[in-house]
Structure formats: C-alpha cells, structure tokens
Design an enzyme around this catalytic site. Structure first.
Site, mmCIF file in Angstrom:
data_model
loop_
_atom_site.group_PDB
_atom_site.id
_atom_site.type_symbol
_atom_site.label_atom_id
_atom_site.label_comp_id
_atom_site.label_asym_id
_atom_site.label_seq_id
_atom_site.Cartn_x
_atom_site.Cartn_y
_atom_site.Cartn_z
ATOM 1 N N HIS A 60 5.795 -4.871 2.802
ATOM 2 C CA HIS A 60 4.833 -5.100 1.728
ATOM 3 C C HIS A 60 5.488 -6.024 0.713
ATOM 4 O O HIS A 60 6.719 -6.070 0.591
ATOM 5 C CB HIS A 60 4.452 -3.790 1.055
ATOM 6 C CG HIS A 60 3.640 -2.874 1.909
ATOM 7 N ND1 HIS A 60 2.866 -1.876 1.366
ATOM 8 C CD2 HIS A 60 3.480 -2.796 3.256
ATOM 9 C CE1 HIS A 60 2.257 -1.223 2.337
ATOM 10 N NE2 HIS A 60 2.615 -1.756 3.491
ATOM 11 N N GLU A 62 5.969 -5.830 -2.426
ATOM 12 C CA GLU A 62 6.885 -5.162 -3.351
ATOM 13 C C GLU A 62 8.243 -4.917 -2.707
ATOM 14 O O GLU A 62 9.289 -5.173 -3.322
ATOM 15 C CB GLU A 62 6.317 -3.799 -3.801
ATOM 16 C CG GLU A 62 4.983 -3.881 -4.495
ATOM 17 C CD GLU A 62 3.796 -3.698 -3.566
ATOM 18 O OE1 GLU A 62 2.805 -3.085 -4.005
ATOM 19 O OE2 GLU A 62 3.837 -4.176 -2.416
ATOM 20 N N CYS A 93 5.547 1.929 -1.659
ATOM 21 C CA CYS A 93 6.073 0.959 -2.620
ATOM 22 C C CYS A 93 6.367 1.611 -3.970
ATOM 23 O O CYS A 93 7.371 1.284 -4.610
ATOM 24 C CB CYS A 93 5.105 -0.204 -2.772
ATOM 25 S SG CYS A 93 4.983 -1.180 -1.239
#
Length: 162
Positions: A60, A62, A93
């Site tokens: 992801h 992040e 995250c």
C-alpha cells in the site's frame, strides 16, 4: 490563528504531493493512492500503491512510503514524521503508522469500507497500544475522492461522475 492557517496550508501542499503520487499509481493501473512522509518541513520519502506491480499485498502507498523513509533515515522509528495520504489508512497501514512511531497522519478521503483512522475503527488512538498519533482527516477530501472515482469509472468504462 496564523499558525493554524500555516499548518492548514502546509497540509494542503503536502496532500497535493500525495495526489501526484496517486496519479502515478493510476498510470500503472493501481488504485490511485499516494503517500508522502515529511519531517521538519522536508519530504523524506514518497510512495504509491504497488500491490499489482510488486505482487505484494502489503505494498500500500503508506507502507511503501514508510519503508522508504525508514531506509533513508536509517531507523524504523519515524519520530517527528508526518504521513500524508490521499485515502484513509486501512487497519494494516494504521498499525504500521503506530509501529513506526509516526507523530501524525493526515488523510484526504475517508474510506467507509476499510478506513481505520476513525471510520471503521481507530488503531491510531487505541489506549492499549504503546503509541498514539495525531490524525487530521479530510484535507482536500473532494479532490482525493474525485481521483478515486475517476479511476474506478475508467476501470468500469463509465463516464466519470460530474
């Protein structure tokens, strides 16, 4: 009052950078989420969704940005850092933000299906954990949501909503 304005303007500036990273993700066919790690007013690292590109479910935006920031700073402890991200972080995250000791997260669009910085739950404020961080929600929320809507409309070959 001036400090609040300055902070709000800086938040919008960095969120625009996160949107730029999201646009890169979209060009690669990834969900357009971008993230920027900032410390002391300087960009430390950036990232965008790369799950398909890397065949990595944890890639992801992040996590990509946090990994790059840790490598650049030479520490997994990202004390004093702020993460700007165009979509509210999911549980994974949000957990990474807590574990990396980030001071603050600023996100654009809320995520009603997976957001864990206040929408479905809030890992960042859980008193049972050893770290909590400041959350600022809704910075350039309309622009962030529009970027996601355009991407999914294109994916479905629908005309984008007005």
């Amino acid at each position: 009052m001036a400090q609040t304005f300055d902070t709000a303007e800086q938040d919008r500036r960095w969120m625009r950078r996160a949107l730029e990273e999201g646009a890169i993700a979209a060009r690669h066919g990834e969900v357009p989420v971008g993230a920027i790690v900032v410390r002391d007013g300087e960009e430390v690292a950036s990232g965008y969704n790369r799950r398909g590109l890397d065949n990595d479910p944890s890639a992801h935006a992040e996590v990509v940005a946090l990994r790059a920031a840790a490598a650049r700073l030479g520490s997994w402890r990202l004390v004093g850092c702020t993460l700007f991200v165009s979509l509210e972080p999911c549980a994974m995250c949000a957990g990474a933000l807590v574990n990396s000791r980030v001071a603050r997260v600023v996100y654009g669009a809320a995520d009603p299906k997976a957001g864990f910085c206040g929408t479905l739950g809030d890992i960042t404020q859980d008193p049972r954990l050893n770290h909590r961080l400041t959350v600022t929600a809704g910075v350039l929320a309309q622009e962030c949501a529009a970027q996601l809507r355009r991407f999914f409309a294109t994916l479905r070959r629908e005309p984008p909503p007005a």
